[in-house]
Scaffold this active site. Structure first.
Site, PDB file in Angstrom:
ATOM      1  N   ARG A 208      31.422  21.330  62.173  1.00  0.00           N
ATOM      2  CA  ARG A 208      31.408  22.224  63.186  1.00  0.00           C
ATOM      3  C   ARG A 208      31.348  21.409  64.609  1.00  0.00           C
ATOM      4  NH1 ARG A 208      27.322  26.820  61.924  1.00  0.00           N
ATOM      5  NH2 ARG A 208      28.352  27.735  63.956  1.00  0.00           N
TER       6      ARG A 208
ATOM      7  N   ASP B 111      28.999  37.574  65.216  1.00  0.00           N
ATOM      8  CA  ASP B 111      28.715  37.406  63.745  1.00  0.00           C
ATOM      9  C   ASP B 111      29.081  38.603  62.859  1.00  0.00           C
ATOM     10  OD1 ASP B 111      27.621  34.992  64.024  1.00  0.00           O
ATOM     11  OD2 ASP B 111      25.449  35.660  64.581  1.00  0.00           O
TER      12      ASP B 111
HETATM   13  C1  S3P Z   1      23.462  32.278  67.920  1.00  0.00           C
HETATM   14  C2  S3P Z   1      24.690  32.046  68.358  1.00  0.00           C
HETATM   15  C3  S3P Z   1      26.223  32.554  68.164  1.00  0.00           C
HETATM   16  C4  S3P Z   1      25.958  33.211  66.612  1.00  0.00           C
HETATM   17  C5  S3P Z   1      24.890  32.544  65.700  1.00  0.00           C
HETATM   18  C6  S3P Z   1      23.396  32.468  66.549  1.00  0.00           C
HETATM   19  C7  S3P Z   1      22.179  31.829  68.449  1.00  0.00           C
HETATM   20  O1  S3P Z   1      26.837  31.342  67.786  1.00  0.00           O
HETATM   21  O2  S3P Z   1      27.337  32.962  65.978  1.00  0.00           O
HETATM   22  O3  S3P Z   1      24.942  32.909  64.436  1.00  0.00           O
HETATM   23  O4  S3P Z   1      21.260  32.195  68.067  1.00  0.00           O
HETATM   24  O5  S3P Z   1      22.328  31.286  69.484  1.00  0.00           O
HETATM   25  P1  S3P Z   1      27.502  31.063  69.297  1.00  0.00           P
HETATM   26  O6  S3P Z   1      26.786  30.534  70.104  1.00  0.00           O
HETATM   27  O7  S3P Z   1      28.383  29.753  68.828  1.00  0.00           O
HETATM   28  O8  S3P Z   1      28.523  31.944  69.755  1.00  0.00           O
END
Ligand code: S3P
Length: 447
Positions: free
Chosen positions: A129, A325
């Site tokens: 990632r 999500d």
């Molecule tokens: C999260 C942010 C999101 C989400 C992840 C949890 C967080 O990701 O998809 O499951 O707790 O800050 P991104 O910041 O990559 O959008």
């Protein structure tokens, strides 16, 4: 390494009418542990999500970064020693982040202000990632990353004892990026500013307000300007984690798509940056009610009641930061709703635990649903009825919990037989998912 297992779904689920409990929210649980470690005194955290991602965060803090954490009567006690107080060995400290993008990225914020080297590595999926979203802002404040220009984990981060407060522009709509900058800002002298161009979940900001950090958030154009003055001592807190709306989303979908069903869930986190998917669903006719809204530990929580509903196709073209999500399960809902659903500007889904655009498409196609995927769009030609005879779904989920759960719901609702591999990954976010499904009457077998 967790023991791998598969799940077989053999039958369509019957209608149900139940009250269920959803475990604690993952984003808030990780933030609660990390922030407690930066406070002075003993913080007490209730309803912490005991999933692999969160427990891995607890273990790293306890066993690698020298934070005392004890669980007493279901309450996690975190003995914080203040800002920048991690204790570790002199040579490179190894940090295993497992499957968790949130833990990996947020902890880098805290490590960036420590003049030492940390080697970060994750599981197969995490190591693929994007990490430039971490290295770019943190290089600006004075941290180094080795090998230079590497874009993914494993990576070594070397923090700095003289972090520079900066102005950052957050264009992705990523709460992890915003969060890691704020974590780093806590120990930086002066004011760090983030121009948030696209709104994303705001748990870091709300948490920091709750614990009296010097943080200000003001609206600016379509987003916010967030500023934080660092190096202010923070003190221990009591915090109760609300139940995770992103986990609830799977069970909500199951209820909507199973005629004659009703479901009630209490204490669900209803922060407006997290329940946008409910707005999307209500717009397409979903019978969903939110009641008993109230504040808990600085966050809004409430009761969600869902009745099965006949839905219309979904069309989305906005910033996905507020429902990122829930997209895989929204794809399943769209697939089983007559008409053409269109999801635009969703390219960042490729950077999740798996390429969720591709993995979702693979599953829907096996169910006989036509869908088109381009660089950042998904078009689904949904059908109300699916012929289940002679069809079989084999989900090789590439270690992605939300793809596993989406495939399970698709199979339970249609009666299409399915084998879903790497099911152990569901434990990263929703331990007890299978028990909940069984409690609702779903017939699932582990293998
Ligand atoms: C999260 C942010 C999101 C989400 C992840 C949890 C967080 O990701 O998809 O499951 O707790 O800050 P991104 O910041 O990559 O959008």
């Amino acid at each position: 390494m967790k023991k791998k297992f598969s799940v077989l779904v053999k039958e369509k689920i019957n209608k149900f009418n139940k009250k269920i409990k959803i475990p604690g929210d993952k984003s808030c649980s990780i933030r609660a542990i990390l922030l407690a470690s930066q406070c002075l005194g003993v913080s007490k955290i209730k309803n912490l999500l005991e999933s692999d991602d969160v427990l891995n965060c607890v273990n790293v803090l306890k066993n690698v970064l020298g934070v005392k954490i004890i669980k007493k009567n279901d309450i996690y006690h975190v003995y914080g020693n203040g800002l920048n107080s991690f204790r570790f060995k002199k040579n490179i400290t190894k940090i295993y982040v497992g499957n968790s993008g949130t833990f990996a990225r947020l902890v880098c914020g805290l490590l960036s202000t420590l003049p030492a080297k940390f080697y970060l590595y994750g599981d197969q999926s995490m190591n693929k990632r994007d990490f430039t979203r971490v290295t770019e802002p943190l290089k600006k404040i004075g941290a180094f990353f080795y090998p230079t220009n590497k874009k993914t984990l494993p990576l070594t981060i070397e923090g700095t004892s003289m972090p520079l407060s900066q102005k950052h522009i957050e264009k992705k709509g990523s709460a992890q990026v915003k969060g890691l900058i704020l974590m780093s800002a806590l120990s930086s002298p002066g004011i760090t500013t983030i121009e948030e161009k696209k709104i994303s979940r705001n748990h870091s900001e709300l948490f920091l307000k709750k614990i009296n950090a010097d943080i200000k958030v003001r609206k600016f154009k379509k987003g916010n300007i967030i500023s934080l003055r660092g190096q202010k001592n923070l003190y221990n807190f009591n915090y109760t984690v609300g139940s995770d709306p992103s986990s609830a989303a799977f069970i909500i979908a199951l209820t909507l798509l199973t005629p004659g069903s009703k479901l009630v869930m209490h204490n669900i986190l209803c922060n407006e940056t997290r329940v946008f998917f409910l707005k999307i669903l209500k717009k397409v006719n979903a019978n969903i009610k939110i009641s008993n809204l109230r504040k808990l530990s600085g966050e809004l929580i409430g009761t969600i009641t869902v009745h099965s509903s006949k839905l219309k196709p979904i069309v989305i073209s906005k910033n996905i930061g507020k429902f990122v999500d829930e997209l895989p399960i929204l794809f399943v809902i769209a697939a089983l709703t007559k008409g053409v659903s269109v999801f635009k500007n969703i390219g960042d889904l490729k950077n999740k635990e798996s390429d969720r655009l591709l993995e979702s498409k693979k599953i829907l196609i096996q169910a006989g649903i036509k869908c088109k995927v381009t660089k950042d769009t998904m078009i689904i030609y949904g059908r109300e009825k699916i012929e289940s005879k002679n069809k079989f779904i084999l989900a090789k989920t590439k270690g992605d919990h939300r793809i596993c759960m989406s495939a399970t719901i698709l199979s339970l609702v249609t009666g299409l037989k399915a084998k879903i591999n790497n099911y152990e990954t569901v434990n990263t976010s929703f331990p007890g998912f299978l028990t909940t499904i069984k409690n609702l009457g779903g017939k699932v077998v582990t293998k």
